[in-house]
Design an enzyme around this catalytic site. Structure first.
Site, PDB file in Angstrom:
ATOM      1  N   ARG A  53      54.718 -17.204 -21.839  1.00 42.48           N
ATOM      2  CA  ARG A  53      55.116 -16.428 -23.387  1.00 42.48           C
ATOM      3  C   ARG A  53      54.414 -15.021 -23.240  1.00 42.48           C
ATOM      4  O   ARG A  53      54.707 -14.237 -23.861  1.00 42.48           O
ATOM      5  CB  ARG A  53      54.379 -17.371 -24.288  1.00 42.48           C
ATOM      6  CG  ARG A  53      55.321 -18.721 -24.423  1.00 42.48           C
ATOM      7  CD  ARG A  53      54.491 -19.400 -25.748  1.00 42.48           C
ATOM      8  NE  ARG A  53      53.023 -20.131 -25.309  1.00 42.48           N
ATOM      9  CZ  ARG A  53      52.925 -21.244 -24.904  1.00 42.48           C
ATOM     10  NH1 ARG A  53      54.022 -22.061 -24.618  1.00 42.48           N
ATOM     11  NH2 ARG A  53      51.684 -21.583 -24.744  1.00 42.48           N
TER      12      ARG A  53
ATOM     13  N   LYS B 269      44.045 -14.322 -17.094  1.00 40.94           N
ATOM     14  CA  LYS B 269      45.219 -14.523 -16.465  1.00 40.94           C
ATOM     15  C   LYS B 269      46.412 -14.256 -17.716  1.00 40.94           C
ATOM     16  O   LYS B 269      47.447 -13.410 -17.511  1.00 40.94           O
ATOM     17  CB  LYS B 269      45.633 -15.555 -15.616  1.00 40.94           C
ATOM     18  CG  LYS B 269      45.601 -16.971 -16.451  1.00 40.94           C
ATOM     19  CD  LYS B 269      47.153 -17.080 -16.806  1.00 40.94           C
ATOM     20  CE  LYS B 269      47.011 -18.505 -17.611  1.00 40.94           C
ATOM     21  NZ  LYS B 269      48.415 -18.688 -18.104  1.00 40.94           N
TER      22      LYS B 269
END
Length: 339
Positions: free
Chosen positions: A253, A189
């Protein structure tokens, strides 16, 4: 209070700090390991981690140390180091024999090992588990609700031991015995989140992002099934759940890295100037290499690799994905899985 009496967190980044804060919320003493002495002193003296999680005021029950020896005899450790440093850090605790819960997400460069394989070599006497799911650190630290997968190598006996220690009203674990699936969901992911960030940075719209999430999930499923994961695991919190979260917010992030790439920023400069780690950038080339060796089709992963390596621009990456041949949505190897 759980039968587990002593708990430590290895790694004082945002996620490790948030987990320590969550674990201390029932009055438990929690020891957290940090590499940087300024982080240790900030947690102990000011009850803040100004470097990695400045928004959180930490419980006085959270204490920090930079000495790994302080963690050797604890009942359970949560390993929350960057994935590429897990082996090096945990090799400092070779005799640890308690529950080692892996909370870092990635595949080791150079060896192609999942984190559980790395941890088994570093701490052969530990009983492993994997904690993974849709969890932004600042929300967990603030006590906002979420649910996660807790995959236990030690089966239901370990689950009963760990879930009693980890579960909170706002932090709900679900049991699995599929460590491979929990690890693969969390690793893949991050790569896909970079691709979705590119879509955001190029302002290609919500339709494009939703389509990319769906096709990315197909890649995750193909890779996971080929590596022995269970489809149910990848369809759950640590797979699809984490994928949707990470691909939808600049709090990720990896997503924010992709957004900057989509806006035309240089990948080398972006990576050099980041103090926090976007794990997907390290995982992408490893994942792509494994997929090629195993004959697993992962075009989005390949496109992210090409972008990070500077071989294509963001526009060229998107054009290449849109130009792929038309095909059946659900491949036979997925459709034929037992229900």
């Amino acid at each position: 209070m759980s039968k587990i009496s002593t708990v430590g967190v290895i790694g004082a980044g945002a996620w490790g700090t948030a987990l320590a804060q969550m674990l201390a919320s029932d009055g438990r003493d929690v020891l957290i390991w940090a590499f940087e002495e300024d982080v240790v002193s900030g947690i102990n003296d000011e009850h803040r981690n100004a470097t990695y999680l400045p928004s959180a005021h930490l419980s006085e029950k959270v204490r920090a140390s930079s000495d790994l020896a302080d963690f050797a005899d604890l009942d359970v450790l949560l390993a929350v180091t960057p994935a590429q440093h897990l082996g090096r850090v945990m090799s400092g605790l070779p005799e640890f024999s308690g529950d080692l819960v892996l909370c870092c997400k990635g595949i080791e460069k150079g060896t192609n090992r999942l984190m559980a394989e790395v941890a088994r070599d570093a701490c052969p006497n530990a009983t492993l588990a994997v904690l993974s799911g849709p969890t932004f650190a600042h929300e967990v630290a603030a006590g906002l609700p979420t649910a996660i997968t807790l995959a236990c190598e030690g089966g239901e006996e370990q689950w009963e031991r760990l879930s009693e220690a980890v579960a909170r009203t706002e932090f709900r674990p679900y049991y699995s015995d599929d460590i491979v699936g929990a690890e693969i969901g969390g690793s893949v992911k991050n790569v896909l989140a970079i691709a979705c960030g590119v879509v955001d940075g190029m302002e290609l719209g919500q339709n494009a992002r939703a389509s990319l999430i769906a096709r990315g999930f197909a890649e995750m499923l193909r890779f996971g099934l080929a590596r022995g994961a269970q489809a149910e695991t990848l369809s759950g919190l640590c797979g699809l759940g984490d994928l949707v979260l990470t691909c939808s917010s600049t709090s990720s992030r990896n997503f924010s890295l992709g957004t900057a790439l989509g806006q035309g920023e240089d990948p080398v400069g972006l990576m050099a100037n980041r103090r926090t780690v976007a794990e997907g950038a390290h995982t992408a080339p490893v994942l792509q290499g494994i997929a090629q060796d195993m004959g697993i089709e992962m075009p989005i992963t390949g496109a992210v690799c090409a972008l990070l390596e500077g071989k294509v621009t963001a526009s060229q990456m998107v054009d290449a994905l849109l130009a792929r041949p038309l095909k059946q949505e659900v491949p036979d190897e997925i459709a034929e899985q037992p229900r």
